[in-house]
Design a protein around this motif. Structure first.
Motif, PDB file in Angstrom:
ATOM      1  N   ASP A 115     -25.534  -6.209   1.424  1.00 38.03           N
ATOM      2  CA  ASP A 115     -25.767  -7.327   0.809  1.00 38.03           C
ATOM      3  C   ASP A 115     -27.415  -7.814   0.828  1.00 38.03           C
ATOM      4  O   ASP A 115     -27.752  -7.868   1.934  1.00 38.03           O
ATOM      5  CB  ASP A 115     -24.644  -8.676   0.960  1.00 38.03           C
ATOM      6  CG  ASP A 115     -24.877  -9.752  -0.065  1.00 38.03           C
ATOM      7  OD1 ASP A 115     -24.229  -9.723  -1.227  1.00 38.03           O
ATOM      8  OD2 ASP A 115     -25.530 -10.658   0.059  1.00 38.03           O
ATOM      9  N   CYS A 117     -29.912 -10.889   0.245  1.00 37.27           N
ATOM     10  CA  CYS A 117     -29.848 -12.200  -0.389  1.00 37.27           C
ATOM     11  C   CYS A 117     -30.320 -12.824   0.917  1.00 37.27           C
ATOM     12  O   CYS A 117     -30.052 -12.621   2.123  1.00 37.27           O
ATOM     13  CB  CYS A 117     -28.528 -12.997  -0.796  1.00 37.27           C
ATOM     14  SG  CYS A 117     -28.845 -14.301  -1.838  1.00 37.27           S
ATOM     15  N   CYS A 127     -30.955 -18.907  -1.994  1.00 38.88           N
ATOM     16  CA  CYS A 127     -31.055 -17.549  -2.136  1.00 38.88           C
ATOM     17  C   CYS A 127     -32.516 -17.252  -2.220  1.00 38.88           C
ATOM     18  O   CYS A 127     -32.639 -15.943  -2.355  1.00 38.88           O
ATOM     19  CB  CYS A 127     -30.087 -17.094  -3.109  1.00 38.88           C
ATOM     20  SG  CYS A 127     -28.390 -17.560  -2.853  1.00 38.88           S
ATOM     21  N   LYS A 192     -23.002 -13.198 -11.914  1.00 41.57           N
ATOM     22  CA  LYS A 192     -22.723 -14.026 -10.769  1.00 41.57           C
ATOM     23  C   LYS A 192     -22.833 -15.439 -11.204  1.00 41.57           C
ATOM     24  O   LYS A 192     -23.806 -15.998 -11.325  1.00 41.57           O
ATOM     25  CB  LYS A 192     -23.721 -13.712  -9.519  1.00 41.57           C
ATOM     26  CG  LYS A 192     -23.120 -14.314  -8.424  1.00 41.57           C
ATOM     27  CD  LYS A 192     -23.971 -14.151  -7.046  1.00 41.57           C
ATOM     28  CE  LYS A 192     -23.553 -15.081  -6.143  1.00 41.57           C
ATOM     29  NZ  LYS A 192     -24.139 -14.558  -4.842  1.00 41.57           N
ATOM     30  N   TYR A 198     -16.595 -19.806  -3.876  1.00 41.52           N
ATOM     31  CA  TYR A 198     -17.458 -19.359  -2.780  1.00 41.52           C
ATOM     32  C   TYR A 198     -17.259 -19.772  -1.464  1.00 41.52           C
ATOM     33  O   TYR A 198     -17.833 -19.855  -0.671  1.00 41.52           O
ATOM     34  CB  TYR A 198     -19.015 -19.128  -3.052  1.00 41.52           C
ATOM     35  CG  TYR A 198     -19.349 -18.096  -4.269  1.00 41.52           C
ATOM     36  CD1 TYR A 198     -18.367 -17.355  -4.877  1.00 41.52           C
ATOM     37  CD2 TYR A 198     -20.509 -18.391  -5.114  1.00 41.52           C
ATOM     38  CE1 TYR A 198     -18.730 -16.596  -5.984  1.00 41.52           C
ATOM     39  CE2 TYR A 198     -20.748 -17.573  -6.173  1.00 41.52           C
ATOM     40  CZ  TYR A 198     -19.716 -16.929  -6.696  1.00 41.52           C
ATOM     41  OH  TYR A 198     -20.106 -16.119  -7.803  1.00 41.52           O
ATOM     42  N   ARG A 202     -19.053 -19.587   2.360  1.00 42.02           N
ATOM     43  CA  ARG A 202     -20.092 -20.291   2.928  1.00 42.02           C
ATOM     44  C   ARG A 202     -19.705 -20.806   4.422  1.00 42.02           C
ATOM     45  O   ARG A 202     -20.682 -20.762   5.352  1.00 42.02           O
ATOM     46  CB  ARG A 202     -20.529 -21.236   2.134  1.00 42.02           C
ATOM     47  CG  ARG A 202     -21.198 -20.565   0.887  1.00 42.02           C
ATOM     48  CD  ARG A 202     -21.711 -21.646  -0.217  1.00 42.02           C
ATOM     49  NE  ARG A 202     -21.853 -21.036  -1.491  1.00 42.02           N
ATOM     50  CZ  ARG A 202     -22.136 -21.607  -2.615  1.00 42.02           C
ATOM     51  NH1 ARG A 202     -22.104 -22.949  -2.741  1.00 42.02           N
ATOM     52  NH2 ARG A 202     -22.288 -20.834  -3.871  1.00 42.02           N
ATOM     53  N   GLN A 218     -27.556 -19.314 -10.184  1.00 42.79           N
ATOM     54  CA  GLN A 218     -26.261 -18.584 -10.500  1.00 42.79           C
ATOM     55  C   GLN A 218     -25.831 -19.218 -11.810  1.00 42.79           C
ATOM     56  O   GLN A 218     -26.188 -20.104 -12.366  1.00 42.79           O
ATOM     57  CB  GLN A 218     -25.170 -18.750  -9.401  1.00 42.79           C
ATOM     58  CG  GLN A 218     -25.718 -18.209  -7.998  1.00 42.79           C
ATOM     59  CD  GLN A 218     -24.612 -18.601  -6.944  1.00 42.79           C
ATOM     60  OE1 GLN A 218     -23.845 -19.455  -7.124  1.00 42.79           O
ATOM     61  NE2 GLN A 218     -24.844 -17.921  -5.937  1.00 42.79           N
ATOM     62  N   SER A 271     -14.030 -14.991  -1.730  1.00 43.16           N
ATOM     63  CA  SER A 271     -13.399 -15.521  -0.489  1.00 43.16           C
ATOM     64  C   SER A 271     -12.213 -16.710  -1.110  1.00 43.16           C
ATOM     65  O   SER A 271     -11.493 -16.922  -0.547  1.00 43.16           O
ATOM     66  CB  SER A 271     -14.310 -16.319   0.352  1.00 43.16           C
ATOM     67  OG  SER A 271     -15.249 -17.131  -0.490  1.00 43.16           O
TER      68      SER A 271
HETATM   69  C1  PBG Z   1     -24.794 -14.692  -1.040  1.00 40.92           C
HETATM   70  C2  PBG Z   1     -23.460 -14.203  -1.504  1.00 40.92           C
HETATM   71  C3  PBG Z   1     -22.573 -15.191  -1.630  1.00 40.92           C
HETATM   72  C4  PBG Z   1     -21.027 -14.563  -1.823  1.00 40.92           C
HETATM   73  C5  PBG Z   1     -21.845 -13.007  -1.673  1.00 40.92           C
HETATM   74  N1  PBG Z   1     -22.856 -13.018  -1.654  1.00 40.92           N
HETATM   75  C6  PBG Z   1     -22.352 -16.704  -1.658  1.00 40.92           C
HETATM   76  C7  PBG Z   1     -22.884 -17.538  -2.332  1.00 40.92           C
HETATM   77  O1  PBG Z   1     -23.750 -16.980  -3.497  1.00 40.92           O
HETATM   78  O2  PBG Z   1     -23.013 -18.706  -2.177  1.00 40.92           O
HETATM   79  C8  PBG Z   1     -19.739 -15.012  -2.120  1.00 40.92           C
HETATM   80  C9  PBG Z   1     -18.591 -14.182  -1.721  1.00 40.92           C
HETATM   81  C10 PBG Z   1     -17.545 -14.557  -1.439  1.00 40.92           C
HETATM   82  O3  PBG Z   1     -17.088 -15.959  -1.735  1.00 40.92           O
HETATM   83  O4  PBG Z   1     -16.414 -13.843  -0.879  1.00 40.92           O
HETATM   84  N2  PBG Z   1     -25.777 -14.909  -2.234  1.00 40.92           N
END
Ligand code: PBG
Ligand code: ZN
Length: 323
Positions: A115, A117, A127, A192, A198, A202, A218, A271
Protein backbone atom coordinates in the motif's frame (compact mmCIF):
# COMPACT_ATOMS: atom_id res chain seq x y z
CA UNK A 1 -47.52 -21.37 -15.87
CA UNK A 2 -44.90 -22.11 -18.49
CA UNK A 3 -42.20 -20.12 -16.75
CA UNK A 4 -41.43 -21.42 -13.30
CA UNK A 5 -38.11 -20.05 -12.08
CA UNK A 6 -38.35 -22.25 -9.00
CA UNK A 7 -37.59 -25.31 -11.17
CA UNK A 8 -33.93 -24.26 -11.12
CA UNK A 9 -33.94 -23.99 -7.33
CA UNK A 10 -35.34 -27.39 -6.39
CA UNK A 11 -32.15 -28.90 -4.98
CA UNK A 12 -28.55 -28.02 -4.21
CA UNK A 13 -27.12 -29.82 -7.23
CA UNK A 14 -29.25 -27.85 -9.69
CA UNK A 15 -28.67 -24.58 -7.86
CA UNK A 16 -24.95 -25.18 -8.05
CA UNK A 17 -25.14 -26.24 -11.72
CA UNK A 18 -26.79 -22.98 -12.77
CA UNK A 19 -25.00 -20.70 -10.29
CA UNK A 20 -23.82 -17.59 -12.15
CA UNK A 21 -21.00 -16.41 -9.92
CA UNK A 22 -18.57 -18.10 -7.59
CA UNK A 23 -15.91 -16.73 -5.34
CA UNK A 24 -12.66 -18.59 -5.72
CA UNK A 25 -9.62 -18.61 -3.48
CA UNK A 26 -7.59 -17.00 -6.28
CA UNK A 27 -9.80 -13.91 -6.12
CA UNK A 28 -8.67 -13.07 -2.60
CA UNK A 29 -6.10 -10.68 -1.18
CA UNK A 30 -5.45 -10.53 2.57
CA UNK A 31 -4.45 -7.16 4.08
CA UNK A 32 -1.70 -7.48 6.72
CA UNK A 33 -0.50 -4.88 9.27
CA UNK A 34 3.26 -4.98 9.70
CA UNK A 35 4.66 -3.23 12.79
CA UNK A 36 8.23 -2.06 13.31
CA UNK A 37 9.90 -4.07 16.07
CA UNK A 38 10.43 -7.64 17.19
CA UNK A 39 8.23 -10.29 18.75
CA UNK A 40 5.03 -8.29 18.16
CA UNK A 41 1.62 -9.89 17.67
CA UNK A 42 -0.89 -7.29 18.83
CA UNK A 43 -4.62 -7.85 18.49
CA UNK A 44 -6.63 -5.08 16.83
CA UNK A 45 -9.50 -4.64 19.27
CA UNK A 46 -12.12 -3.41 16.80
CA UNK A 47 -11.28 -6.24 14.36
CA UNK A 48 -11.43 -9.58 16.20
CA UNK A 49 -9.08 -12.09 14.54
CA UNK A 50 -6.82 -9.36 13.05
CA UNK A 51 -3.34 -8.68 14.46
CA UNK A 52 -0.36 -6.41 13.88
CA UNK A 53 2.79 -8.48 13.31
CA UNK A 54 6.44 -7.48 13.41
CA UNK A 55 8.40 -8.83 10.42
CA UNK A 56 9.93 -11.71 12.44
CA UNK A 57 6.42 -12.88 13.46
CA UNK A 58 4.97 -12.81 9.94
CA UNK A 59 5.61 -16.50 9.18
CA UNK A 60 2.78 -17.32 11.58
CA UNK A 61 0.23 -15.76 9.23
CA UNK A 62 2.15 -16.17 5.96
CA UNK A 63 2.30 -19.96 6.44
CA UNK A 64 -1.51 -19.94 6.61
CA UNK A 65 -1.81 -17.67 3.56
CA UNK A 66 0.47 -19.90 1.48
CA UNK A 67 -1.14 -23.16 2.52
CA UNK A 68 -4.65 -21.77 1.92
CA UNK A 69 -3.59 -20.85 -1.62
CA UNK A 70 -4.32 -17.14 -1.18
CA UNK A 71 -2.50 -15.46 -4.06
CA UNK A 72 -1.70 -12.05 -2.57
CA UNK A 73 -1.18 -9.97 0.54
CA UNK A 74 -1.56 -6.19 0.84
CA UNK A 75 0.96 -4.78 3.29
CA UNK A 76 0.46 -1.76 5.59
CA UNK A 77 3.29 -0.44 7.71
CA UNK A 78 3.19 0.80 11.29
CA UNK A 79 6.48 2.65 11.78
CA UNK A 80 8.16 3.32 15.13
CA UNK A 81 8.55 7.05 14.38
CA UNK A 82 6.34 9.46 12.48
CA UNK A 83 7.28 12.89 11.20
CA UNK A 84 5.98 15.74 9.06
CA UNK A 85 6.80 14.10 5.70
CA UNK A 86 6.64 10.43 6.71
CA UNK A 87 10.33 9.72 6.14
CA UNK A 88 10.10 6.11 7.39
CA UNK A 89 7.98 5.36 4.31
CA UNK A 90 11.04 5.89 2.07
CA UNK A 91 13.46 3.83 4.17
CA UNK A 92 14.70 0.68 2.42
CA UNK A 93 14.84 -1.09 5.79
CA UNK A 94 11.40 -0.20 7.12
CA UNK A 95 9.05 -2.92 8.32
CA UNK A 96 7.17 -3.19 5.02
CA UNK A 97 10.41 -3.61 3.03
CA UNK A 98 11.54 -6.28 5.52
CA UNK A 99 8.21 -8.05 5.09
CA UNK A 100 8.50 -7.93 1.29
CA UNK A 101 12.00 -9.45 1.37
CA UNK A 102 10.77 -12.23 3.65
CA UNK A 103 7.80 -12.97 1.37
CA UNK A 104 9.97 -13.00 -1.75
CA UNK A 105 12.39 -15.41 -0.11
CA UNK A 106 10.08 -17.78 1.75
CA UNK A 107 6.67 -17.56 0.03
CA UNK A 108 7.24 -17.61 -3.74
CA UNK A 109 3.59 -18.38 -4.51
CA UNK A 110 2.36 -15.17 -2.87
CA UNK A 111 2.17 -11.77 -4.61
CA UNK A 112 3.56 -9.03 -2.40
CA UNK A 113 1.56 -5.81 -2.71
CA UNK A 114 2.59 -2.60 -0.92
CA UNK A 115 0.00 0.00 0.00
CA UNK A 116 1.42 3.38 -0.95
CA UNK A 117 0.30 6.27 1.23
CA UNK A 118 1.84 8.63 3.74
CA UNK A 119 -0.88 8.63 6.44
CA UNK A 120 0.57 5.80 8.52
CA UNK A 121 3.95 7.57 8.49
CA UNK A 122 3.10 11.23 9.01
CA UNK A 123 2.75 12.88 12.43
CA UNK A 124 -0.39 14.70 11.23
CA UNK A 125 -1.94 11.51 9.83
CA UNK A 126 -2.82 12.95 6.42
CA UNK A 127 -2.14 11.11 3.18
CA UNK A 128 -0.04 13.93 1.71
CA UNK A 129 2.34 16.73 2.55
CA UNK A 130 0.70 19.44 4.66
CA UNK A 131 1.34 23.17 4.47
CA UNK A 132 -0.71 25.83 6.27
CA UNK A 133 -3.37 23.27 7.05
CA UNK A 134 -3.73 22.25 3.38
CA UNK A 135 -2.90 18.88 1.84
CA UNK A 136 -0.65 19.64 -1.13
CA UNK A 137 -1.18 17.61 -4.27
CA UNK A 138 1.76 17.97 -6.66
CA UNK A 139 4.36 18.26 -3.88
CA UNK A 140 3.18 14.89 -2.51
CA UNK A 141 3.75 12.93 -5.73
CA UNK A 142 7.53 12.55 -5.46
CA UNK A 143 7.20 11.40 -1.82
CA UNK A 144 4.74 8.70 -2.91
CA UNK A 145 7.07 7.69 -5.74
CA UNK A 146 9.98 7.43 -3.30
CA UNK A 147 7.91 5.14 -1.12
CA UNK A 148 6.93 3.02 -4.13
CA UNK A 149 10.58 2.81 -5.23
CA UNK A 150 11.70 1.60 -1.78
CA UNK A 151 9.14 -1.21 -1.90
CA UNK A 152 10.12 -2.03 -5.49
CA UNK A 153 13.80 -2.29 -4.50
CA UNK A 154 12.73 -4.69 -1.73
CA UNK A 155 11.08 -6.82 -4.42
CA UNK A 156 7.36 -6.09 -4.26
CA UNK A 157 5.37 -7.25 -7.27
CA UNK A 158 2.72 -4.58 -7.08
CA UNK A 159 2.15 -1.16 -5.54
CA UNK A 160 -1.27 0.11 -4.51
CA UNK A 161 -1.45 3.90 -4.15
CA UNK A 162 -4.29 4.77 -1.75
CA UNK A 163 -3.64 8.48 -1.19
CA UNK A 164 -6.10 9.96 -3.77
CA UNK A 165 -3.76 12.73 -4.96
CA UNK A 166 -4.45 13.68 -8.59
CA UNK A 167 -1.93 12.31 -11.07
CA UNK A 168 -0.20 9.87 -8.75
CA UNK A 169 -0.65 6.79 -10.90
CA UNK A 170 1.10 8.33 -13.91
CA UNK A 171 3.79 9.88 -11.74
CA UNK A 172 4.55 6.61 -9.93
CA UNK A 173 4.46 4.68 -13.25
CA UNK A 174 7.05 7.01 -14.78
CA UNK A 175 9.36 6.90 -11.76
CA UNK A 176 9.17 3.08 -11.56
CA UNK A 177 9.97 2.82 -15.25
CA UNK A 178 12.89 5.27 -15.02
CA UNK A 179 14.43 3.23 -12.21
CA UNK A 180 14.12 -0.10 -14.02
CA UNK A 181 10.91 -1.41 -12.45
CA UNK A 182 8.73 -1.66 -15.54
CA UNK A 183 7.36 -5.01 -14.33
CA UNK A 184 6.03 -3.69 -11.04
CA UNK A 185 2.25 -3.54 -11.36
CA UNK A 186 -0.01 -0.75 -10.11
CA UNK A 187 -3.33 -1.47 -8.47
CA UNK A 188 -4.89 1.97 -8.10
CA UNK A 189 -7.32 2.80 -5.34
CA UNK A 190 -9.26 4.67 -8.00
CA UNK A 191 -12.72 5.27 -6.59
CA UNK A 192 -11.83 5.66 -2.94
CA UNK A 193 -14.49 7.34 -0.87
CA UNK A 194 -14.17 9.44 2.31
CA UNK A 195 -15.82 6.73 4.37
CA UNK A 196 -16.63 6.09 8.01
CA UNK A 197 -16.10 2.42 7.23
CA UNK A 198 -12.33 3.00 7.63
CA UNK A 199 -12.63 3.67 11.39
CA UNK A 200 -11.28 0.32 12.63
CA UNK A 201 -8.38 0.45 10.13
CA UNK A 202 -7.26 3.77 11.55
CA UNK A 203 -7.11 2.16 14.99
CA UNK A 204 -5.19 -0.79 13.53
CA UNK A 205 -2.72 1.40 11.65
CA UNK A 206 -2.68 4.41 13.98
CA UNK A 207 -3.40 6.64 10.99
CA UNK A 208 -6.33 8.85 12.02
CA UNK A 209 -5.83 12.45 10.84
CA UNK A 210 -4.79 14.74 13.73
CA UNK A 211 -6.79 17.67 12.32
CA UNK A 212 -9.67 17.89 9.87
CA UNK A 213 -10.66 14.92 7.74
CA UNK A 214 -9.90 13.40 4.34
CA UNK A 215 -12.79 14.93 2.40
CA UNK A 216 -10.59 17.30 0.38
CA UNK A 217 -8.96 14.31 -1.33
CA UNK A 218 -11.09 11.18 -0.87
CA UNK A 219 -14.40 11.12 -2.75
CA UNK A 220 -17.82 12.26 -1.60
CA UNK A 221 -19.98 9.17 -0.96
CA UNK A 222 -22.80 10.64 -3.04
CA UNK A 223 -20.77 10.97 -6.25
CA UNK A 224 -20.99 8.19 -8.84
CA UNK A 225 -20.09 9.97 -12.06
CA UNK A 226 -16.96 11.42 -10.49
CA UNK A 227 -15.95 7.89 -9.48
CA UNK A 228 -16.02 6.93 -13.15
CA UNK A 229 -13.82 9.91 -13.99
CA UNK A 230 -11.36 8.81 -11.29
CA UNK A 231 -11.25 5.27 -12.72
CA UNK A 232 -10.87 6.56 -16.27
CA UNK A 233 -8.00 8.82 -15.26
CA UNK A 234 -6.15 5.99 -13.49
CA UNK A 235 -6.68 3.65 -16.45
CA UNK A 236 -5.32 6.35 -18.79
CA UNK A 237 -2.30 6.90 -16.53
CA UNK A 238 -1.32 3.25 -16.70
CA UNK A 239 -3.03 1.50 -13.78
CA UNK A 240 -3.01 -2.29 -14.28
CA UNK A 241 -5.94 -2.86 -11.91
CA UNK A 242 -8.58 -0.39 -10.73
CA UNK A 243 -10.26 -0.52 -7.34
CA UNK A 244 -13.51 0.55 -5.75
CA UNK A 245 -13.38 1.10 -2.00
CA UNK A 246 -15.30 0.44 0.26
CA UNK A 247 -17.07 -2.49 -1.36
CA UNK A 248 -20.56 -3.22 -0.08
CA UNK A 249 -22.04 0.27 -0.01
CA UNK A 250 -20.49 0.97 -3.45
CA UNK A 251 -21.36 -2.13 -5.50
CA UNK A 252 -23.04 0.05 -8.14
CA UNK A 253 -19.56 1.37 -8.93
CA UNK A 254 -18.01 -2.08 -9.01
CA UNK A 255 -20.57 -2.89 -11.69
CA UNK A 256 -19.83 0.32 -13.59
CA UNK A 257 -16.10 -0.39 -13.40
CA UNK A 258 -16.59 -3.86 -14.82
CA UNK A 259 -18.85 -2.69 -17.63
CA UNK A 260 -16.89 0.38 -18.67
CA UNK A 261 -13.23 -0.62 -18.45
CA UNK A 262 -11.18 -3.47 -19.83
CA UNK A 263 -9.08 -3.77 -16.68
CA UNK A 264 -9.39 -6.20 -13.78
CA UNK A 265 -11.58 -4.73 -11.07
CA UNK A 266 -10.69 -5.04 -7.40
CA UNK A 267 -12.91 -4.11 -4.50
CA UNK A 268 -11.86 -3.57 -0.89
CA UNK A 269 -14.14 -5.10 1.73
CA UNK A 270 -12.87 -2.65 4.36
CA UNK A 271 -12.27 -2.72 8.10
CA UNK A 272 -15.66 -1.31 9.11
CA UNK A 273 -17.48 -3.85 6.96
CA UNK A 274 -15.46 -6.59 8.66
CA UNK A 275 -16.00 -5.15 12.15
CA UNK A 276 -19.77 -4.91 11.67
CA UNK A 277 -20.05 -8.53 10.53
CA UNK A 278 -17.86 -9.70 13.41
CA UNK A 279 -19.76 -7.70 16.00
CA UNK A 280 -23.17 -8.90 14.80
CA UNK A 281 -22.08 -12.52 14.56
CA UNK A 282 -20.38 -12.45 17.98
CA UNK A 283 -23.72 -11.30 19.39
CA UNK A 284 -25.47 -14.16 17.61
CA UNK A 285 -27.54 -11.83 15.44
CA UNK A 286 -26.26 -13.31 12.16
CA UNK A 287 -24.37 -16.44 11.12
CA UNK A 288 -20.80 -15.39 10.33
CA UNK A 289 -20.01 -17.94 7.63
CA UNK A 290 -23.32 -17.42 5.82
CA UNK A 291 -23.22 -13.64 5.91
CA UNK A 292 -19.58 -13.45 4.82
CA UNK A 293 -20.19 -15.82 1.90
CA UNK A 294 -23.28 -13.80 0.92
CA UNK A 295 -21.17 -10.64 0.93
CA UNK A 296 -18.53 -12.39 -1.20
CA UNK A 297 -21.21 -13.51 -3.68
CA UNK A 298 -22.52 -9.93 -3.89
CA UNK A 299 -19.11 -8.53 -4.75
CA UNK A 300 -18.62 -11.20 -7.44
CA UNK A 301 -22.10 -10.59 -8.85
CA UNK A 302 -21.35 -6.87 -9.11
CA UNK A 303 -18.28 -7.76 -11.17
CA UNK A 304 -15.29 -7.90 -8.83
CA UNK A 305 -12.35 -9.90 -10.16
CA UNK A 306 -10.37 -9.38 -6.97
CA UNK A 307 -11.67 -9.10 -3.40
CA UNK A 308 -9.41 -7.59 -0.76
CA UNK A 309 -10.76 -8.81 2.56
CA UNK A 310 -9.79 -9.45 6.18
CA UNK A 311 -12.00 -12.57 5.95
CA UNK A 312 -9.70 -14.12 3.30
CA UNK A 313 -8.35 -16.98 5.45
CA UNK A 314 -11.85 -17.89 6.67
CA UNK A 315 -13.29 -17.70 3.16
CA UNK A 316 -10.52 -19.97 1.84
CA UNK A 317 -11.39 -22.47 4.56
CA UNK A 318 -15.16 -22.23 4.01
CA UNK A 319 -14.77 -22.73 0.26
CA UNK A 320 -13.46 -26.21 0.98
CA UNK A 321 -16.48 -27.12 3.09
CA UNK A 322 -19.78 -28.30 1.60
CA UNK A 323 -22.22 -25.46 1.22
C1 PBG B 1 -4.52 4.58 3.75
C2 PBG B 1 -5.57 3.53 3.69
C3 PBG B 1 -6.77 3.45 4.43
C4 PBG B 1 -7.34 2.23 4.10
C5 PBG B 1 -6.52 1.62 3.16
N1 PBG B 1 -5.44 2.45 2.92
C6 PBG B 1 -7.36 4.35 5.43
C7 PBG B 1 -7.78 5.70 5.09
O1 PBG B 1 -7.78 6.13 3.94
O2 PBG B 1 -8.09 6.41 6.05
C8 PBG B 1 -8.62 1.69 4.66
C9 PBG B 1 -8.72 0.21 4.74
C10 PBG B 1 -9.78 -0.32 5.64
O3 PBG B 1 -10.59 0.41 6.24
O4 PBG B 1 -9.81 -1.55 5.76
N2 PBG B 1 -4.78 5.68 2.94
ZN1 ZN C 1 -3.57 7.50 3.48
Amino acid sequence: MRIRLRRLRQNGTIRSMVRENRVNVDDLILPIFVAEGKGIKNPVLSMPGVFQYSPDMLPEIMDQVASAGIPGVLLFGIPACKDETGSASRDDHNCVCQAIRLIRKRYPSVTAIADICLCEYTSHGHCGIVKDGKILNDETLEYLAQMALATARAGCHMVAPSDMMDGRVGYIRDRLDEEGFADVMIMAYSAKFASSYYGPFREAAGSAPQFGDRRSYQMDPADGRQAIREMRQDADEGADIIMVKPALAYLDLVKEAKERFLLPVATYNVSGEYAMVKAASDLGYVSEKKIVMENMASMKRAGADIIITYHALDVAKWLKEPF
